[in-house]
Motif scaffolding. Structure first.
Motif, short mmCIF file in Angstrom:
data_model
loop_
_atom_site.label_atom_id
_atom_site.label_comp_id
_atom_site.label_asym_id
_atom_site.label_seq_id
_atom_site.Cartn_x
_atom_site.Cartn_y
_atom_site.Cartn_z
N THR A 1 -1.94 -40.10 32.78
CA THR A 1 -3.19 -40.38 32.09
C THR A 1 -3.02 -40.13 30.60
OG1 THR A 1 -4.17 -38.15 32.04
CG2 THR A 1 -4.35 -39.36 34.10
N GLY B 1 -9.38 -47.82 28.72
CA GLY B 1 -9.85 -47.46 30.05
C GLY B 1 -10.67 -46.19 30.08
N TYR B 2 -11.06 -45.79 31.28
CA TYR B 2 -11.81 -44.55 31.46
C TYR B 2 -10.95 -43.35 31.05
CZ TYR B 2 -15.07 -47.30 34.32
OH TYR B 2 -15.97 -48.22 34.77
N ASP B 3 -11.61 -42.30 30.60
CA ASP B 3 -10.88 -41.12 30.14
C ASP B 3 -10.60 -40.21 31.34
OD1 ASP B 3 -9.77 -38.98 28.88
OD2 ASP B 3 -11.36 -38.75 27.38
N LEU B 4 -9.57 -40.55 32.10
CA LEU B 4 -9.22 -39.74 33.27
C LEU B 4 -8.66 -38.38 32.87
CD1 LEU B 4 -7.57 -42.39 35.63
CD2 LEU B 4 -9.93 -41.58 35.60
N THR B 5 -8.07 -38.30 31.68
CA THR B 5 -7.54 -37.01 31.24
C THR B 5 -8.64 -35.96 31.20
OG1 THR B 5 -5.87 -38.16 29.91
CG2 THR B 5 -6.29 -35.84 29.40
N ARG B 6 -9.75 -36.29 30.57
CA ARG B 6 -10.87 -35.35 30.49
C ARG B 6 -11.43 -35.01 31.87
NH1 ARG B 6 -14.05 -33.55 26.00
NH2 ARG B 6 -12.71 -33.65 24.18
N LEU B 7 -11.32 -35.96 32.79
CA LEU B 7 -11.84 -35.72 34.13
C LEU B 7 -11.07 -34.60 34.81
CD1 LEU B 7 -13.81 -36.65 36.34
CD2 LEU B 7 -12.08 -38.31 37.07
N VAL C 1 -8.27 -45.43 23.36
CA VAL C 1 -9.51 -45.56 24.13
C VAL C 1 -9.34 -46.58 25.26
CG1 VAL C 1 -11.03 -44.83 22.28
CG2 VAL C 1 -10.40 -47.24 22.45
N THR D 1 -12.96 -39.87 46.05
CA THR D 1 -12.04 -40.92 45.60
C THR D 1 -10.62 -40.38 45.40
OG1 THR D 1 -13.81 -42.17 44.53
CG2 THR D 1 -11.56 -42.56 43.74
N GLN E 1 -20.56 -36.50 41.49
CA GLN E 1 -19.35 -35.70 41.37
C GLN E 1 -18.64 -35.56 42.72
OE1 GLN E 1 -19.10 -32.46 38.71
NE2 GLN E 1 -20.85 -33.10 37.48
N ILE F 1 -16.65 -38.67 43.21
CA ILE F 1 -15.38 -38.65 42.47
C ILE F 1 -14.34 -37.84 43.24
CG2 ILE F 1 -14.26 -37.79 40.37
CD1 ILE F 1 -16.93 -38.42 38.91
#
Length: 455
Positions: A178, A188-194, A186, A442, A436, A439
């Motif tokens: 990620t 895609g979605y920010d999976l790192t922060r997730l 920027v 998933t 949440q 998520i």
């Protein structure tokens, strides 16, 4: 059990597996009180990404829960074992893979100790700001898992702001990359922060790209004594309102000051009701300290003492870093809260905590990252006294309720883990909680990653 060990042995060296029950029991929990912990089936200490992938493929095949761990300095039970689980201790993955002064990044494995990284990048004139009080012990992987903060957050921000990219082993053993190494990005979605703050519930972090800053000058610190927590918090509000940017702005209440003195003979002023520490790491900090000192005096400080040297400043910072350790010596056990409120409500939070301590006839010391409103009320109690233990738990819950009433959050940097699961649901509300949990489903459809934490 035999099948599990045979499959793990097939992809791991013998020294990476611990099965002695006396030893595995020592990996059962972190430093939180009142958090249930189970008995692990095995402890695995991998050294490579492929070994972590093998563990997760095995766990998925056999439907065995996996609890990732770092140094277990956490304070919410997020690293506590569950019965029959694989404890995946990442402390042996402790290499600093790269330090780039040009790109101002470090690439590290999850077992790197925070202070070790800080010193290593310092040799290149660089700075990794997140500095939890346990920085000499805690690991970067644990910091990422709980989204740790520290003493310098008021100026430099928290762990999430320094994690640019990750390599993560997913529940089924796939390797996910990620984020980025670049200064901007920027896509895609920010999976790192997730993943930052997910407490090992979505995947196993095996590598991190961290942003660095230029090394600032050594800070100079000012200490101000106040006749009440309210006046100290008035000074905090004035400092922030006037646009000052201290590198550190911390409060220690009277109970905390006395505990630190008793533990280490630090010579802090025990007559004070609240001690405010403000630091600046600018090129010419004397002017900043003078301006802040004047604001403290206007707010009612009884004495304002700026440090003259970096050595004096470091002594004051050492006293603040010792706060939690010192409060642990007051009674046989502690519950360390982590409630963050808007800065404008900081005084109400500290005074409200004092009222709760009086209501339950308990010693509760408060130290706080005052610059960002993050309080750490520490409930001190005798764990062998059932009534005092009950009062400690009830006071802890009232402190969290107070934080929410003041517009705050139940955790600013320690995470949810086991300790605050019930309160997380109250803070998030049903819609957010449902999303949440979706998520989590998933990323971990079998529910084997750190089960029983967060939700």
């Amino acid at each position: 059990m035999d099948d599990l060990l045979q499959r793990l042995h097939a992809g791991l060296p013998a020294e990476a597996l611990i099965t002695d029950p006396d030893v595995t029991a020592s990996y059962g929990n972190d430093m939180a009180s009142f958090c249930a912990a189970g008995t692990p089936a095995v402890v695995v200490l991998p050294r490579t990404v492929e070994q972590v992938r093998h563990v997760m493929r095995t766990a998925t095949a056999l439907r065995v829960p996996v609890v990732p761990q770092g140094a277990r300095t956490g304070l919410s039970g997020a690293a506590n074992a569950s019965d029959g689980c694989i404890v995946l201790s990442l402390t042996k993955m402790d290499r600093i893979l790269e330090i780039s002064p040009v790109d101002r990044i470090a690439v590290v494995e999850p077992g790197v100790v925070n202070a070790v990284l800080s010193r290593a990048v310092g040799e290149h004139g660089l700075y990794y700001p997140p500095d939890p009080s346990s920085w000499e012990m805690c690991t970067i992987g644990g910091n990422i898992g709980t989204a740790s903060g520290g003493l310098c957050c008021v100026k430099y921000g928290v762990t999430a702001e320094y994690v640019l990219g990750l390599k993560v082993v997913l529940a089924d053993g796939r390797l996910l990359s990620t984020g980025r190494r670049t200064a901007k990005g920027v896509a895609g979605y920010d999976l790192t922060r997730l993943f930052v703050g997910s407490e090992g519930s979505l995947g196993i972090v095996v590598e991190a790209v961290l942003a660095l800053r230029p090394q600032p000058p050594a800070p100079l610190v000012l200490a101000a004594e106040f006749p009440s927590a309210a006046t100290a918090c008035d000074a905090v509000c004035a400092i922030m309102e006037r646009g000052h940017t201290p590198s550190l702005l911390e409060i220690m209440d009277r109970t905390t000051v006395r505990a630190v003195n008793k533990l280490a003979n630090m010579g802090l002023p025990e007559t004070t009701e609240a001690l405010l520490l403000a630091a600046f790491d600018t090129a010419e900090p004397a002017g900043d300290l003078a301006a802040v000192g004047a604001l403290c005096e206007a707010a009612g400080a009884s004495e304002v003492v700026p440090a003259d040297t970096a050595a004096e400043s470091e002594l004051l910072l050492k006293a603040r870093r010792m706060s939690l350790t010192a409060l642990e010596t007051v009674k046989s056990a502690t519950m360390i809260d982590d409630v963050c409120v808007p800065r404008s409500k900081l005084g109400a939070m500290i005074d409200g905590t004092a009222a709760i301590a009086e209501k339950y006839d308990l010693t509760i010391g408060v130290c706080a990252h005052a610059g960002d409103g993050n309080t750490h009320p520490v409930v001190c109690f005798d764990h062998l006294d059932p009534d005092e233990s009950r009062r400690a738990r009830e006071s802890f819950d009232e402190i969290m309720a107070l934080g929410l009433e003041l517009g705050g959050t139940i955790t600013g940097e320690h995470g949810v883990g086991v300790l605050k699961k019930e309160w997380l649901a109250r803070e998030l509300g049903p819609v957010s909680l449902e999303l949440q949990r979706g998520i989590k489903q998933t990323f971990d459809p079998l529910g084997i990653l750190n089960p029983g934490k967060l939700f």
